[in-house]
Design an enzyme around this catalytic site. Sequence first.
Site, mmCIF file in Angstrom:
data_model
loop_
_atom_site.group_PDB
_atom_site.id
_atom_site.type_symbol
_atom_site.label_atom_id
_atom_site.label_comp_id
_atom_site.label_asym_id
_atom_site.label_seq_id
_atom_site.Cartn_x
_atom_site.Cartn_y
_atom_site.Cartn_z
ATOM 1 C CG ASP A 1 94.646 35.957 82.866
ATOM 2 O OD1 ASP A 1 93.545 35.435 82.613
ATOM 3 O OD2 ASP A 1 95.681 35.661 82.247
ATOM 4 C CB THR B 1 91.223 31.450 82.529
ATOM 5 O OG1 THR B 1 92.596 31.266 82.906
ATOM 6 C CG2 THR B 1 90.860 32.914 82.747
ATOM 7 N N GLY C 1 98.972 31.638 105.019
ATOM 8 C CA GLY C 1 99.985 32.160 105.952
ATOM 9 C C GLY C 1 101.405 31.899 105.497
ATOM 10 N N GLY D 1 92.791 26.730 78.358
ATOM 11 C CA GLY D 1 92.916 25.835 79.514
ATOM 12 C C GLY D 1 91.553 25.506 80.105
ATOM 13 C CG HIS E 1 98.644 20.648 83.723
ATOM 14 N ND1 HIS E 1 100.006 20.780 83.569
ATOM 15 C CD2 HIS E 1 98.067 21.344 82.720
ATOM 16 C CE1 HIS E 1 100.243 21.511 82.486
ATOM 17 N NE2 HIS E 1 99.093 21.872 81.956
ATOM 18 N NE ARG F 1 96.885 26.247 76.129
ATOM 19 C CZ ARG F 1 96.331 26.898 77.148
ATOM 20 N NH1 ARG F 1 95.575 27.943 76.916
ATOM 21 N NH2 ARG F 1 96.499 26.476 78.387
ATOM 22 N NE ARG G 1 98.650 31.565 79.688
ATOM 23 C CZ ARG G 1 98.963 30.606 78.826
ATOM 24 N NH1 ARG G 1 100.056 30.693 78.125
ATOM 25 N NH2 ARG G 1 98.166 29.580 78.646
ATOM 26 C CG ASP H 1 95.872 31.695 84.063
ATOM 27 O OD1 ASP H 1 96.122 30.730 84.801
ATOM 28 O OD2 ASP H 1 96.186 31.735 82.857
ATOM 29 C CG ASP I 1 94.133 36.407 78.086
ATOM 30 O OD1 ASP I 1 94.247 35.169 78.000
ATOM 31 O OD2 ASP I 1 95.040 37.134 78.512
#
Length: 317
Positions: free
Chosen positions: A130, A126, A186, A11, A251, A72, A172, A128, A103
Amino acid sequence: MDNIAILCSGGDVSGMNPALKHFVEYSLKKDLIPYFIYDGYEGLINNDIKKATYKDVAGIINRGGTIIRSARSKRFMHKKYRDIAKKNLDTLNIDKLIVLGGDGSFTGLHIFFKETGIKFCAIPATIDNDITGTDYCLGVDSALNIIKSSIDSIRDTASSFRRAFVIETMGRDCGYLALVSALTSGAELCLIPEIKYNLKYYEKDFTEQIKNGRKYFIAIVSEGIKQSSLEIANWFEETIGIESRVSVLGHIQRGGNPSIYDRLMAYKFVNYAIDALLDKKEGCMVSYCKSKFCYKSLNDVVNTIHHLDKELLSFLD
Ligand code: F6P
């Protein structure tokens, strides 16, 4: 002069273009010849690799996405295509590679490294956030800013009606974007994959809040939770008794003008990556931990499960 190449995989994020600009400038400053590999690992296989110049990166610092595109690549999972990729790099005498990605992209890179010994440095990129071993991945701040503006706009309309809005963020299997957005906007409800929840737990509180005058709810849910956003919206309608709408941000979170923070992080990540390759620190990822840059072995990064920051998680209680 040595040759060095860069590619973007997985991504895309806002911040890749500033990274590409600095890659060209810093490579040339260090007497390296910079190359762009187009369309991620697909371009490596297809030999879509071209020398990069100052001209290629003029006027891109403010643009989201990546001018060399991303992909990808399914083919890169197969050895026969990785062999072609290595041959293409050898033909051009490129022995230094920088990969911007997440990753999945790093797992492919790690296998490529084990097979070929290619000298590389990875840059975590990324939305994410992550990736094991780094507190920050390029693009996260820009994505959070887009989410913030979207939630602020949705709040305007939510508060003009009596409605609950279920706003779905990307990420994800990682709830980082949803959690940080909920804390900083909030939100009344935040659901992420890392935390088991039972909607029953909120029923009494939310219905009482309505009785006491609450006019609208903002719920931030991560795309990786077990239920769909529509199911959460139906729960608001049927159990809490408030009209509801779903807004899947999708997106738009990946696009837009890179934030100042991401422009600066792009600059620093690239500096550290090129320095690593010049210092013969190969096979690593540039990591940003506890406000400091360092290097982590990619072997450790791809073989260790990522966990969301404990302190952040504790704020959800
Ligand atoms: O990994 C980045 C990401 O934006 C995830 O948050 C999301 O689940 C996925 O990519 C979407 O992938 P695609 O752009 O292929 O639809």
